[in-house]
Design a protein around this motif. Sequence first.
Motif, PDB file in Angstrom:
ATOM      1  N   ASN A  17      37.517  51.491  80.488  1.00  0.00           N
ATOM      2  CA  ASN A  17      38.937  51.731  80.234  1.00  0.00           C
ATOM      3  C   ASN A  17      39.785  51.244  81.406  1.00  0.00           C
ATOM      4  O   ASN A  17      40.840  50.625  81.223  1.00  0.00           O
ATOM      5  N   ASN A  21      42.663  48.126  80.648  1.00  0.00           N
ATOM      6  CA  ASN A  21      44.069  48.416  80.398  1.00  0.00           C
ATOM      7  C   ASN A  21      45.039  47.505  81.140  1.00  0.00           C
ATOM      8  O   ASN A  21      45.915  46.892  80.516  1.00  0.00           O
ATOM      9  N   LEU A 137      39.110  59.241  80.463  1.00  0.00           N
ATOM     10  CA  LEU A 137      39.660  57.975  79.966  1.00  0.00           C
ATOM     11  C   LEU A 137      41.127  57.823  80.364  1.00  0.00           C
ATOM     12  O   LEU A 137      41.564  56.736  80.764  1.00  0.00           O
ATOM     13  N   THR A 141      43.559  55.068  83.389  1.00  0.00           N
ATOM     14  CA  THR A 141      44.561  54.119  82.919  1.00  0.00           C
ATOM     15  C   THR A 141      45.655  53.800  83.942  1.00  0.00           C
ATOM     16  O   THR A 141      45.897  52.620  84.241  1.00  0.00           O
TER      17      THR A 141
END
Length: 219
Positions: A17, A21, A137, A141
């Motif tokens: 992740n 991103n 998760l 980010t």
Amino acid sequence: RARRVLLGLALYFAFINFMLNGPLDLAIPYLITLTGEEALTGALLGVMSGGALAGAVLIAVWGGTRPRVHTFMPGLLLTGAMFVLFATAPSVPVLGVALFVLMVPLPLTNALFLSIMQVKTPPDMQGRVFAIVTQLLFVATPPSFLLTGFLVDNILEPAVGGAGWAAFAPLVGSAPGAGMRLLLAATGVIIFVVTAAVYALPQIRRLEATLPDYEALAE
């Protein structure tokens, strides 16, 4: 604590992740810099979204392999390879293919990962487990966006054409946007290498066979 391999898988997905991103959010500035056309950039973003939609339809119709790991790990290997192609594509059609194929595995990966976590976690613990997994998760980010923006604006793009850039020029060139190209290529290589290493672990490949489903625990 009792199922460390599930924790390891969740940490791996948090890392993926993090890797995805920020670089994926470079698509608009990168494509505009590369093509010089807003309409063409919009068309390529549409192709990119079409890849995600195709992946969602595919997992809904097909359901993936059993064990599931043999769908989502090769899928992420493909995503890593497509990042490199995205960064080095010599033409607009190749860019479109790279963007489409890059996105196809991501809905499959998310669906199958959550499916594994659900079937291997007793119902009375799913709230806590999914809260932790979701936070892992989410936490990955913001640093991805911050680091990507910092690297591109302050280090990579200013370095294009400089004294030390000759080592990278054969791969990504020396035109504007080459710094973003380098970051995208590096992202793909890292995703591919880390995924290959995780996939090579017997504990991961045999996870679904060695960990009982929660129904078995209830008996």
